[in-house]
Design a protein around this motif. Structure first.
Motif, short mmCIF file in Angstrom:
data_model
loop_
_atom_site.label_atom_id
_atom_site.label_comp_id
_atom_site.label_asym_id
_atom_site.label_seq_id
_atom_site.Cartn_x
_atom_site.Cartn_y
_atom_site.Cartn_z
N GLU A 101 0.82 -1.21 0.00
CA GLU A 101 0.00 0.00 0.00
C GLU A 101 0.85 1.25 0.00
O GLU A 101 2.07 1.20 0.11
N TRP A 132 -4.11 9.83 -10.05
CA TRP A 132 -4.33 8.38 -9.90
C TRP A 132 -5.31 8.09 -8.77
O TRP A 132 -6.22 7.27 -8.92
N ARG A 192 -7.57 -3.68 -9.28
CA ARG A 192 -6.14 -3.97 -9.37
C ARG A 192 -5.44 -3.60 -8.06
O ARG A 192 -4.60 -4.34 -7.57
N TYR A 193 -5.77 -2.42 -7.55
CA TYR A 193 -5.13 -1.99 -6.30
C TYR A 193 -5.49 -2.94 -5.17
O TYR A 193 -4.64 -3.29 -4.34
N TYR A 194 -6.73 -3.39 -5.14
CA TYR A 194 -7.20 -4.30 -4.11
C TYR A 194 -6.44 -5.63 -4.19
O TYR A 194 -5.99 -6.17 -3.17
N TYR A 218 -0.67 0.91 -13.20
CA TYR A 218 -1.74 1.90 -13.00
C TYR A 218 -1.79 2.95 -14.11
O TYR A 218 -2.53 3.92 -14.01
N LEU A 223 -8.82 6.29 -8.92
CA LEU A 223 -8.91 5.03 -8.19
C LEU A 223 -10.25 4.87 -7.49
O LEU A 223 -10.83 3.78 -7.46
N ASN A 258 -3.46 -6.12 -5.52
CA ASN A 258 -2.07 -5.87 -5.15
C ASN A 258 -1.92 -5.62 -3.65
O ASN A 258 -0.89 -5.98 -3.06
N PHE A 259 -2.93 -5.01 -3.05
CA PHE A 259 -2.91 -4.76 -1.61
C PHE A 259 -2.68 -6.07 -0.86
O PHE A 259 -1.91 -6.13 0.11
#
Length: 589
Positions: free
Chosen positions: A444, A535, A548-550, A522, A539, A552-553
């Motif tokens: 994160e 960004w 995607r962020y979730y 991203y 987001l 990768n988190f």
């Protein structure tokens, strides 16, 4: 029993709607009285049975971070915390023996399902000497203050007394501008955090247990689930075996040419493990500069960093600072000039190159589970004042700065310490090119917003994730591609392996791979503050980007991603990105 449960939760709901004053206090008083009567008579009344049954921790929450609880659960836990500490303080002040206090608290701990009898016994035995020392030294200490420091939430507020109203002297002159020229030349920086080496890890042992950490020798007799500990580690609340620690170091050495490493190792805190792991780092990298910092697991007991005034060898932290100064300097990683501040509080500063300064903090002192905050809320070791003064000198000398710290400036960091830290970052944001944190184990980022313009990003803190799989994560490390002139981060690569596949092929080394480049993943042109602001705005509104962020988190770990989470659920992870002195949560709703 069922009627009592309905009335109990109705009462707690009323508590939440009345700002948690009258009704919560009444519940605390009732439970405290029942506990005290039980200790005096040895008889558990029907009302105490009902209270404990309804307050007991659900098995699903035993390993949860208390700061992440819902308002209702937070209120229940606060009632529980205040009642237990009210009783403990009363027992001690009325002359009850330490052994009897210990025995009764272990019974309560077990009865309330905080852990098994073995876990409760170990936790109470380790922490009770520190707690009783603080009660002795602070006769006015209350359970409300203790629990307020631990939770510091709307459901369990910290009533700010004079002790928590401290501030740091920060230079008020306008920031000095430093020439900010970009350069095509780069340096590579590796961040490896939260190794969590477990000396007792047992491959093919028990991966599912009723204790805080599983996969350990001696737990096989409880293995009724047939969940077997993987050879390279395990998703199920397990730390790292030694061969996995060696493997990640060998992977970094073989794959990357690094300028310096940011080692945020959080070991299972004991002398032997620390020596063994640091020696392995030294043996692997030899002439590669290493800049180590302390994690919350190095201290003993875990999380507890005592002020300088605590001289009792059984509860102070000086042994750890002595050891770190010896290892870090003797391995040639740090100059002799860092010894004084390492011995004072585990922090230091170095200048590896003209125009570039590294500041390594011991932010574990602000962690809400550091009980010494009850004893001395004011900045231990004068670390933040030192930080402000060091940054002022760096500004005068025309230096850019990287800050290394383990515990991020988030809700787990005590409010006053966090506030003062954010003020310092805001003042020196122009020269702080990046911050690097660990502790959460997640992949994160935190964006810092200017006090003068709440819509403007003025700094960033990158989180390294974790080399351990604890819990329900894949192991990882980060490679930062940094401008060699102005020390801004130009891109980030995340390197990891799939733990399930690694354990299926236990005789082979794990297959490390680059899971993403931040810019490519991203689709942003660079990592400037303007680009990161754009960004973040996207987001919160783009389902594909947020997904995607979730992923990768949680480092693409299937056990974490199996849980159902829609757009509303995933937006909660956007809220974690905002860091500001203002009302930043309003931006992520």
């Amino acid at each position: 029993m069922q009627l009592y449960k309905v009335l109990f939760f109705a009462l707690l709901l009323k508590v939440a709607n009345s700002n948690g004053v009258t009704y919560e206090d009444e519940m605390v008083l009732r439970l405290t009285n029942e506990i005290n009567n039980w200790v005096k008579t040895g008889v558990e009344s029907q009302e105490l049975q009902s209270l404990l049954d309804n307050l007991a921790f659900p098995a699903s929450l035993k390993r949860s971070n208390w700061n992440d609880f819902t308002s209702k659960r937070n209120t229940i836990t606060c009632v529980l915390c205040r009642s237990v500490f009210d009783s403990l303080i009363e027992f001690y002040k009325n002359g009850m023996s330490v052994n009897d206090i210990k025995s009764d608290v272990i019974k309560l701990c077990t009865r309330l399902n905080f852990g098994t009898e073995r876990v409760c016994n170990g936790s109470v035995t380790l922490n009770l000497p520190t707690i009783l020392h603080i009660i002795d030294a602070k006769p006015n200490l209350t359970a409300s203050s203790i629990c307020g420091v631990i939770f510091e939430s709307q459901s369990c507020p910290l009533i700010i007394g004079d002790e928590f109203k401290w501030t740091i002297n920060i230079d008020s002159s306008p920031p000095k501008l430093i020439d900010d020229y970009e350069n095509e030349n780069i340096i590579n920086i590796i961040q490896l955090t939260d190794i969590h080496y477990d000396r007792n890890y047992e491959p093919f042992g028990n991966a599912y247990c009723d204790e805080p950490t599983c996969c350990r020798r001696g737990q096989n007799d409880t293995n009724t689930s047939n969940k077997v500990a993987g050879y390279w580690g395990d998703y199920n609340y397990c730390d790292s075996p030694w061969h996995a620690v060696v493997d990640v170091l060998e992977q970094i050495k073989a794959t990357h040419q690094v300028y310096h490493g940011t080692w945020e190792t959080s070991f299972e805190g004991n002398f032997e493990s620390i020596n063994k792991t640091y020696y392995q780092i030294y043996k692997t990298f030899r002439n590669t500069p290493v800049y180590p910092i302390l994690g919350n697991h190095e201290s003993h007991p875990v999380n507890l960093y005592a002020p300088e005034t605590i001289t009792d060898r059984n509860i102070n932290t000086q042994w750890l600072y002595n050891l770190m100064a010896h290892l870090w300097i003797n391995f040639g990683w740090l100059p002799e000039s860092t010894r004084s501040t390492i011995l004072k509080g585990g922090y230091y500063t170095v200048t590896p190159k003209k125009g570039f300064r590294i500041i390594a903090l011991n932010s574990n002192v602000c962690y809400s589970y550091n009980w010494w905050l009850w004893y001395q809320p004011k900045d231990p070791y004068d670390q933040l004042q030192w930080l402000a003064d060091t940054l002022l000198q760096a500004e005068k000398d025309g230096e850019f700065v990287h800050i290394l710290a383990h515990v991020p400036a988030n809700d787990e960091c005590q409010g006053t310490w966090k506030r003062e830290y954010l003020k310092i970052v805001n003042r020196y944001a122009r020269i702080i090119r990046a911050q690097f944190n660990g502790h959460t184990h997640n992949d994160e980022v935190q964006l810092f917003y200017s006090n003068d313009n709440s819509s403007t990003v003025n700094n960033v803190a990158w989180n390294g994730g974790s080399a351990t799989a604890y819990s329900n994560l894949n192991p990882n490390y980060k490679l930062y591609i940094v401008d060699s002139k102005n020390y801004a981060v130009k891109d980030i690569e995340n390197w990891m392996y799939n733990l399930t596949l690694a354990n299926e092929n236990a005789t082979q080394r794990p297959l490390w791979y680059k899971s993403y480049s931040f810019k490519e993943e991203y689709k942003i042109p660079d990592l400037s503050y303007n680009s990161l602001q754009s960004w973040l705005y996207k987001l919160a509104r783009d389902e594909n980007l947020l997904s995607r962020y979730y992923r990768n988190f949680f480092k693409c770990a299937e056990p974490s991603l199996e849980k159902e989470c829609n757009m509303v659920c995933m937006r909660a992870y956007v809220c974690r990105i905002f860091t500001s002195l203002g009302d930043y949560p309003s931006y992520c709703n």
